[in-house]
Enzyme design. Structure first.
Site, mmCIF file in Angstrom:
data_model
loop_
_atom_site.group_PDB
_atom_site.id
_atom_site.type_symbol
_atom_site.label_atom_id
_atom_site.label_comp_id
_atom_site.label_asym_id
_atom_site.label_seq_id
_atom_site.Cartn_x
_atom_site.Cartn_y
_atom_site.Cartn_z
ATOM 1 N N PRO A 128 0.850 -1.193 0.000
ATOM 2 C CG PRO A 128 0.080 -0.977 2.194
ATOM 3 C CD PRO A 128 0.814 -1.913 1.280
ATOM 4 N N GLY A 130 0.642 5.475 -0.328
ATOM 5 C CA GLY A 130 -0.266 6.617 -0.351
ATOM 6 C C GLY A 130 0.100 7.640 -1.419
ATOM 7 C CG HIS A 321 5.838 2.424 7.096
ATOM 8 N ND1 HIS A 321 4.540 2.106 7.369
ATOM 9 C CD2 HIS A 321 5.760 3.484 6.249
ATOM 10 C CE1 HIS A 321 3.729 2.936 6.733
ATOM 11 N NE2 HIS A 321 4.447 3.783 6.035
HETATM 12 C C1 LIG Z 1 5.831 6.791 -0.713
HETATM 13 C C2 LIG Z 1 5.376 5.722 0.235
HETATM 14 C C3 LIG Z 1 4.091 5.779 0.744
HETATM 15 C C4 LIG Z 1 3.646 4.781 1.607
HETATM 16 N N1 LIG Z 1 2.358 4.804 2.030
HETATM 17 C C5 LIG Z 1 1.896 3.807 2.813
HETATM 18 C C6 LIG Z 1 0.548 3.752 3.168
HETATM 19 O O1 LIG Z 1 -0.251 4.588 2.784
HETATM 20 N N2 LIG Z 1 0.139 2.724 3.957
HETATM 21 C C7 LIG Z 1 1.009 1.749 4.413
HETATM 22 O O2 LIG Z 1 0.608 0.851 5.138
HETATM 23 N N3 LIG Z 1 2.303 1.779 4.062
HETATM 24 C C8 LIG Z 1 2.756 2.773 3.260
HETATM 25 N N4 LIG Z 1 4.050 2.757 2.880
HETATM 26 C C9 LIG Z 1 4.938 1.643 3.282
HETATM 27 C C10 LIG Z 1 4.873 0.492 2.262
HETATM 28 O O3 LIG Z 1 3.612 -0.123 2.273
HETATM 29 C C11 LIG Z 1 5.936 -0.572 2.524
HETATM 30 O O4 LIG Z 1 5.862 -0.989 3.857
HETATM 31 C C12 LIG Z 1 7.335 -0.090 2.221
HETATM 32 O O5 LIG Z 1 7.361 0.760 1.108
HETATM 33 C C13 LIG Z 1 8.218 -1.309 1.976
HETATM 34 O O6 LIG Z 1 9.507 -0.936 1.783
HETATM 35 P P1 LIG Z 1 10.190 -0.779 0.336
HETATM 36 O O7 LIG Z 1 9.706 0.521 -0.228
HETATM 37 O O8 LIG Z 1 11.609 -0.767 0.694
HETATM 38 O O9 LIG Z 1 9.773 -1.955 -0.526
HETATM 39 C C14 LIG Z 1 4.530 3.752 2.013
HETATM 40 C C15 LIG Z 1 5.817 3.704 1.491
HETATM 41 C C16 LIG Z 1 6.240 4.665 0.606
HETATM 42 C C17 LIG Z 1 7.618 4.556 0.017
HETATM 43 O O1 LIG Z 2 4.486 7.954 3.713
HETATM 44 C C1 LIG Z 2 4.168 6.897 4.253
HETATM 45 O O2 LIG Z 2 4.982 6.033 4.567
HETATM 46 C C2 LIG Z 2 2.783 6.675 4.565
HETATM 47 O O3 LIG Z 2 2.478 5.656 5.115
HETATM 48 C C3 LIG Z 2 1.797 7.680 4.210
HETATM 49 C C4 LIG Z 2 0.992 8.191 5.185
HETATM 50 C C5 LIG Z 2 0.099 9.189 4.849
HETATM 51 C C6 LIG Z 2 -0.010 9.659 3.582
HETATM 52 C C7 LIG Z 2 0.784 9.122 2.611
HETATM 53 C C8 LIG Z 2 1.685 8.120 2.906
#
Ligand SMILES: Cc1cc2nc3c(=O)[nH]c(=O)nc-3n(C[C@H](O)[C@H](O)[C@H](O)COP(=O)(O)O)c2cc1C
Ligand SMILES: O=C(O)C(=O)c1ccccc1
Length: 428
Positions: A128, A130, A321
């Site tokens: 996921p 965002g 994360h």
């Molecule tokens: C730009 C960005 C936005 C993210 N937004 C969310 C989110 O909305 N919800 C969530 O559970 N994790 C979020 N994550 C974490 C990812 O789901 C995931 O755990 C993480 O990207 C895994 O690491 P990797 O980027 O090294 O593969 C976000 C990660 C990034 C890079």
């Molecule tokens: O940036 C993130 O890791 C994330 O989980 C997130 C939270 C709120 C809005 C957008 C991304």
């Protein structure tokens, strides 16, 4: 998905009827993920056409930096604090080396895995992520389309920039989707979001536990970039009837779109106010979500994994994360084996944080993960070349998993175990 159990099997058969009356419908051809490598060479040789995005994991970040807006790129790249956990996630992978086996049958390769009783064609899930409109106009619909074309489940984020129903109706009805929850403080809002996710056909609820408040993120602080504070990444909340009603009651009949700054604060206050729920509160999620699987994302300790099992969830995602929350947190790969040993017989243990190559996926699966989530690489692909770029990254990763399994002497995901790994501590 091409292989599914019981109920879904029947749907597939029903769709396959043009084989003619009385004839046995041909079995749907399983996609050969390794084929993508040949496809890329063939395209280059026949037409001179190069891949839409680099195939080199070491060049991807730089390519994304050149293509994306600085705010968008920095938001994706950024980790928390001094980026110690971002770096450690990669080092953790480098510590494990593969011991390949020779002269064994490795074809046809089987990348399928079974999660919660359903067979998925590959062990890969789209993490996921965002605010995807901040990276490319194709945004969530683009990534969902890329996932659907390769049978990779798309995990819709609570912080999406496109409403859930819009994303779902833009992809084939049988494409797999899961729903990620940033858990609101308000129970009515939580119930409404979960009800929408159920109606939209989300198969699994992913509850993210590690981001009830934003971490210290220097790149975004220095750039002054906080997307959801200015209305980006709020599409799920703003399109929710219960959120709209509560906002209107609080702000004298005002509509969310008439006062985006206030509505953004209202919504962010619900999901990122720093209020953490308790283990006991999971019972309310079960009540709203029903019998479909619940997975907790952001578990890093054996103790919490055991608590998760005790509180009746179905799975966990061992994750930090992507190093974006607690800087200095342990790499999730480091914790994976002991968590699998502690709860692997009771919970479906999945993994993310730091996956960049097919070999990384093989290592995580060999250490006991049942499936893995990939995040940033796909978003860099999206940022560089929209839907096609995201698809290229996923297809490349799947081809790389396929090839790496073969080279390691492994035919099916189920054969992977720790015997093919050696932990080596010299250098990265
Ligand atoms: C730009 C960005 C936005 C993210 N937004 C969310 C989110 O909305 N919800 C969530 O559970 N994790 C979020 N994550 C974490 C990812 O789901 C995931 O755990 C993480 O990207 C895994 O690491 P990797 O980027 O090294 O593969 C976000 C990660 C990034 C890079
Ligand atoms: O940036 C993130 O890791 C994330 O989980 C997130 C939270 C709120 C809005 C957008 C991304």
């Amino acid at each position: 998905m091409t292989t599914v159990d019981s109920a879904e099997d029947k749907t597939m058969d029903a769709n396959d009827k043009d084989a003619g009356a009385g004839e046995v419908a041909p079995e749907k051809q399983k996609p050969s993920y390794g084929q993508y490598q040949i496809e890329l060479y063939t395209r280059a040789i026949m037409t001179g056409q190069k891949p839409v995005v680099t195939t080199d994991p070491n060049k991807l970040e730089q390519a994304a930096k050149e293509a994306m807006t600085p705010e968008g790129f920095n938001y994706v790249l950024g980790g928390a604090g001094e980026q110690a956990t971002v770096a450690a996630n990669r080092l953790a992978f480098r510590q494990w080396r593969l011991i390949p086996r020779m002269l064994r049958p490795t074809l046809p390769r089987d990348l399928s895995v079974k999660l919660f009783g359903k067979t998925y064609d590959t062990p890969l899930l789209m993490a996921p992520i965002g605010v995807q409109s901040a990276y490319h106009a194709d945004a969530e619909k683009g990534v969902a389309a890329a996932c659907a074309s390769l049978d990779v489940p798309f995990i819709y984020s609570t912080a999406s920039s496109t409403p859930l129903e819009e994303v779902v109706s833009s992809v084939p009805a049988d494409s797999s989707r899961w729903f990620q929850l940033y858990w609101p403080n308000d129970e009515d809002i939580t119930a409404s979001l979960l009800s929408r996710a159920r109606v939209a056909g989300c198969e699994v609820l992913v509850v993210t536990l590690d981001t009830f408040t934003m971490a210290w993120r220097p790149l975004d602080l220095d750039g002054g970039f906080l997307p959801f504070a200015v209305g980006n990444g709020n599409a799920l909340g703003f399109s929710d009837p219960v959120v709209q009603k509560k906002f209107s009651d609080r702000f004298n009949g005002g509509a969310v779109e008439d006062n985006v700054p206030a509505a953004s604060r209202f919504w962010a206050g619900e999901v990122f106010s720093g209020h953490a729920h308790s283990w006991e509160d999971l019972a309310t999620l079960r009540r709203w979500w029903g019998e479909r699987p619940i997975v907790l994302k952001g578990v890093l300790s054996v103790e919490d994994a055991i608590l998760a099992a005790r509180h009746g969830v179905d799975g966990i995602i061992v994750s930090n994360h992507g190093g974006r929350q607690l800087d200095g947190a342990v790499p999730s790969l480091e914790m994976l084996p002991e968590i699998v040993d502690a709860v692997g017989d009771r919970l479906t243990v999945m993994f993310d944080s730091g996956i960049r190559t097919g070999v990384d996926v093989v290592k995580a699966l060999a250490l006991g993960a049942k499936a893995v989530l990939v995040g940033r690489p796909v978003i860099y692909g999206l940022g560089i070349a929209g839907t096609e770029g995201a698809k290229h990254i996923l297809a490349s990763l799947l081809a790389d998993i396929d090839q790496s399994m073969g080279l390691a002497g492994v035919k099916a995901i189920g054969e992977l175990n720790r015997s093919i790994l050696r932990k080596i501590n010299y250098g990265a």
